[in-house]
Every structure is written in C-alpha cells, then in structure tokens.
Motif scaffolding. Structure first.
Motif, PDB file in Angstrom:
ATOM      1  N   GLY A  23       5.602  -1.825  -3.862  1.00  0.00           N
ATOM      2  CA  GLY A  23       5.454  -2.616  -2.647  1.00  0.00           C
ATOM      3  C   GLY A  23       6.775  -3.167  -2.153  1.00  0.00           C
ATOM      4  O   GLY A  23       7.099  -3.090  -0.961  1.00  0.00           O
ATOM      5  N   MET A  46       1.363  -5.283   3.508  1.00  0.00           N
ATOM      6  CA  MET A  46       1.105  -5.348   2.070  1.00  0.00           C
ATOM      7  C   MET A  46       0.141  -6.483   1.749  1.00  0.00           C
ATOM      8  O   MET A  46      -0.781  -6.343   0.930  1.00  0.00           O
ATOM      9  CB  MET A  46       2.419  -5.539   1.305  1.00  0.00           C
ATOM     10  N   ASN A 119      -0.500   0.031   0.123  1.00  0.00           N
ATOM     11  CA  ASN A 119      -1.016  -0.951  -0.825  1.00  0.00           C
ATOM     12  C   ASN A 119      -2.398  -0.548  -1.342  1.00  0.00           C
ATOM     13  O   ASN A 119      -2.666  -0.612  -2.550  1.00  0.00           O
ATOM     14  CB  ASN A 119      -1.080  -2.331  -0.167  1.00  0.00           C
TER      15      ASN A 119
END
Length: 207
Positions: A23, A46, A119
């Motif tokens: 991420g 995210m 994500n």
C-alpha cells in the motif's frame, strides 16, 4: 472493550503502518508520478478499501474466505494482473514522454479507483483481519461486529493520516525533481517498476 485495548490496538496500527508494504509503495509511486494530489488521492483510495475490508469482516465474510482458500487465490492473482496493467501503463507513459508527446495525466478518479482495487486485491489485508484483529476482541460487552467496526475505524484513521503524509512527501519530491530534464520520464519508470514489483510480490508471496 476497554480504552486500554483500543489504545493498544492503535499503537499496533501505527507500528504496522511504519513498515513499508504494498500500500505504501503504491502511494509513493502515484505521488512521484502525479504529485501531491495524486499521492493523497491514492491514500484516500487505500483507506476506502480498508473500510470495505472492515465491513466485510464485521459481516463475517472473512471467515468464508478462510474456509474457501480458492477464493483468496483468485483475489491474489487478480490483484497481480491489475498491478501488471498499471506497470505497463506507467512504462508506456514514460516512453510517450521520451518521444516528446504529452501523455494524458491519470485522472484523480482513476487513481482513487486503482488504489481501492489494489487494497481490495491484497490478501494480506484479509489475513490481517483473520489473524491479528481478533486478538483485540473481548468477550462480553459490545457485540463482536461492533468491536470490529470500532477497531477498523481506528485502523482506517491512523492509516489515512500516515498514508497522506507519505503521499504529500512523495508529491513534494516529485515537484522538485520534475523541474530537471529527464526526471519526469525517470519517475514514470520508477512508478512502473514499483507496480511491476508489487505484482511479482503478490504472485510469489507465501499464502
């Protein structure tokens, strides 16, 4: 659920976010390639993906994924394919810049959706909810789903603040570097390499 438990979970979230992962690398790549706004937008994407994971965990669907490993495998491969697509797009953009043509800058909406999908496609986030978060759930008092939602909100808030800082920093570095000839192409190649590396890591990571 006591305040001590929540504070302990918050500290664990800070420590987890300090460790560079897919991420963070995704956010850095977008910040370098698109500036501060792109970095912050990627961070928001995210965080939105983590919200979805939290709701899914509260509904008990993570247990279903644990019982059906094939579904998790599909998520993993699908995420890798998506990241490879982003890598190819970044390299093509760099080649267009080298040819002195002006490639269209990726829209913030596309950056946001890319971050959400990245994500959601990361099985490590699912495994986090399966293995780590339950350690902070307490018997009695609030129902389990409510505790998951509360802890998930803490995770989202801490992750968003820290990721936005990373996105702003990467964007600021990009703003400085692109003033020098050739750096814009280099930054796009770096972004492509990051996306490609994340895809390979997703494919090769131990399940």
């Amino acid at each position: 659920m006591s305040a001590t438990t929540v504070l302990g979970f918050a500290l664990a979230c800070v420590l987890l976010n300090l460790v560079p992962g897919p991420g963070m690398m995704f956010i850095v790549a977008h910040g370098l390639g698109g500036g501060r706004r792109a970095g912050v937008t990627a961070a928001l994407g995210m965080a939105s993906g983590t919200v979805v994971h939290t709701v899914v965990a509260a509904l008990g669907l993570s247990a279903l994924l644990q019982a059906a490993p094939f579904a998790l495998e599909l998520v993993r491969v699908g995420g890798a394919v998506f990241l490879l697509y982003l890598a190819v797009s970044a390299f093509r953009s760099a080649r267009a810049a080298a040819a002195l043509t002006a490639p269209p800058r990726k829209s913030l909406r596309r950056t946001y959706l890319s971050a959400v999908l990245t994500n959601l496609a990361n099985p490590k986030v699912v495994l986090f909810y399966l293995a780590f978060l339950p350690q902070f759930l307490t018997a009695g008092g609030w129902p389990g789903p409510v505790q998951i939602l509360l802890l998930g909100a803490v995770l989202v808030l801490i992750g968003l603040v820290m990721d936005c800082g990373v996105g702003v920093a990467a964007g600021a570095l990009s703003a400085v570097l692109v003033r020098r000839p050739g750096f814009e192409r280099g930054l796009k190649r770096v972004a492509g390499a990051v996306f490609g590396g994340l895809a390979v890591r997703l494919l090769l990571d131990a399940r």
